[in-house]
Design a protein around this motif. Structure first.
Motif, mmCIF file in Angstrom:
data_model
loop_
_atom_site.group_PDB
_atom_site.id
_atom_site.type_symbol
_atom_site.label_atom_id
_atom_site.label_comp_id
_atom_site.label_asym_id
_atom_site.label_seq_id
_atom_site.Cartn_x
_atom_site.Cartn_y
_atom_site.Cartn_z
ATOM 1 N N TRP A 34 0.827 -1.194 0.000
ATOM 2 C CA TRP A 34 0.000 0.000 0.000
ATOM 3 C C TRP A 34 0.869 1.254 0.000
ATOM 4 O O TRP A 34 0.576 2.214 -0.733
ATOM 5 C CB TRP A 34 -0.954 0.021 1.202
ATOM 6 C CG TRP A 34 -1.806 1.252 1.182
ATOM 7 C CD1 TRP A 34 -2.993 1.419 0.531
ATOM 8 C CD2 TRP A 34 -1.498 2.514 1.778
ATOM 9 N NE1 TRP A 34 -3.439 2.706 0.699
ATOM 10 C CE2 TRP A 34 -2.543 3.406 1.467
ATOM 11 C CE3 TRP A 34 -0.435 2.984 2.561
ATOM 12 C CZ2 TRP A 34 -2.570 4.725 1.902
ATOM 13 C CZ3 TRP A 34 -0.458 4.300 2.988
ATOM 14 C CH2 TRP A 34 -1.522 5.159 2.665
ATOM 15 N N TYR A 66 0.656 4.060 -2.737
ATOM 16 C CA TYR A 66 0.332 5.437 -2.347
ATOM 17 C C TYR A 66 1.419 6.395 -2.838
ATOM 18 O O TYR A 66 1.107 7.453 -3.406
ATOM 19 C CB TYR A 66 0.179 5.502 -0.824
ATOM 20 C CG TYR A 66 -0.211 6.861 -0.303
ATOM 21 C CD1 TYR A 66 -1.533 7.292 -0.348
ATOM 22 C CD2 TYR A 66 0.742 7.710 0.247
ATOM 23 C CE1 TYR A 66 -1.892 8.539 0.134
ATOM 24 C CE2 TYR A 66 0.378 8.952 0.744
ATOM 25 C CZ TYR A 66 -0.933 9.367 0.678
ATOM 26 O OH TYR A 66 -1.284 10.609 1.155
ATOM 27 N N CYS A 78 -5.120 2.269 -4.970
ATOM 28 C CA CYS A 78 -5.387 3.109 -3.792
ATOM 29 C C CYS A 78 -6.868 3.459 -3.690
ATOM 30 O O CYS A 78 -7.447 3.436 -2.597
ATOM 31 C CB CYS A 78 -4.544 4.381 -3.840
ATOM 32 S SG CYS A 78 -2.827 4.111 -3.414
ATOM 33 N N GLU A 118 -7.912 4.690 5.573
ATOM 34 C CA GLU A 118 -6.866 5.282 4.742
ATOM 35 C C GLU A 118 -6.036 6.284 5.551
ATOM 36 O O GLU A 118 -4.816 6.345 5.415
ATOM 37 C CB GLU A 118 -7.478 5.967 3.528
ATOM 38 C CG GLU A 118 -6.424 6.522 2.592
ATOM 39 C CD GLU A 118 -7.019 7.276 1.429
ATOM 40 O OE1 GLU A 118 -6.680 6.933 0.289
ATOM 41 O OE2 GLU A 118 -7.830 8.198 1.664
ATOM 42 N N THR A 125 -2.098 6.159 6.152
ATOM 43 C CA THR A 125 -1.253 7.303 5.809
ATOM 44 C C THR A 125 -0.385 7.712 6.994
ATOM 45 O O THR A 125 0.819 7.931 6.839
ATOM 46 C CB THR A 125 -2.122 8.498 5.343
ATOM 47 O OG1 THR A 125 -2.932 8.074 4.252
ATOM 48 C CG2 THR A 125 -1.259 9.659 4.897
#
Length: 163
Positions: free
Chosen positions: A59, A63, A98, A110, A114
């Protein structure tokens, strides 16, 4: 993405990854360092599985490539230069993955990803930021990464190059 110079102790742990993000002002790729020490600490404690850590790393790469505009570290090379068509396709696929992940885990999931993977925040810092107990944040990370691992395992083939 939060840019903090890594401490010598963090460099010794070996969880620093170098990525290249396109600077919108200079229009050139700038090196950035990413640390996801919290993920590796939770894995070491036995809280996270290898599949969860691999999904988190995938991920983060998606991202950085699809959302932040980083250069895909696995993009094909010709004469030492990236293949531009492959780079663009790679960026599109990463952005699509994403979006797929966000549709399934929601904006809060999310945001947690992050904070954890792109901003390199520790479990303690995330807990302080959201005003939740550390144990709850660790549990939320475990749950989120379990979902993430399942989503990557069952992701439609059209979101990958080789399928």
């Amino acid at each position: 993405m939060q840019e903090l110079p890594p401490t010598p102790e963090r460099l010794d742990k070996g969880d620093i990854t170098s990525v290249y993000i396109e600077d919108p002002v200079s229009k050139s790729d700038q090196p950035r360092l990413r640390s996801s020490g919290a993920v590796y600490a939770l894995q070491k404690k036995g809280t996270l599985s290898d599949a969860q850590v691999a999904a988190a790393e995938q991920w983060a790469r998606d991202y950085e490539t699809g959302i932040l505009g980083a250069r895909d570290p696995e993009s094909s090379k010709q004469s030492g230069k990236p293949d531009h068509e492959y780079c663009m396709l790679s960026r599109i696929r990463a952005a699509d993955r994403c979006r797929y992940i966000r549709e399934h885990i929601g904006p809060l999931g999310e945001k947690l990803l992050t904070d954890l993977m792109a901003n390199g925040l520790s479990v303690q810092k995330i807990s302080e930021k959201h005003g939740k107990r550390r144990e709850r944040i660790a549990g939320a990370i475990d749950f989120c990464l379990e979902q993430l691992a399942d989503l990557y395992a069952d992701m439609p083939g059209k979101l990958w190059f080789n399928k």
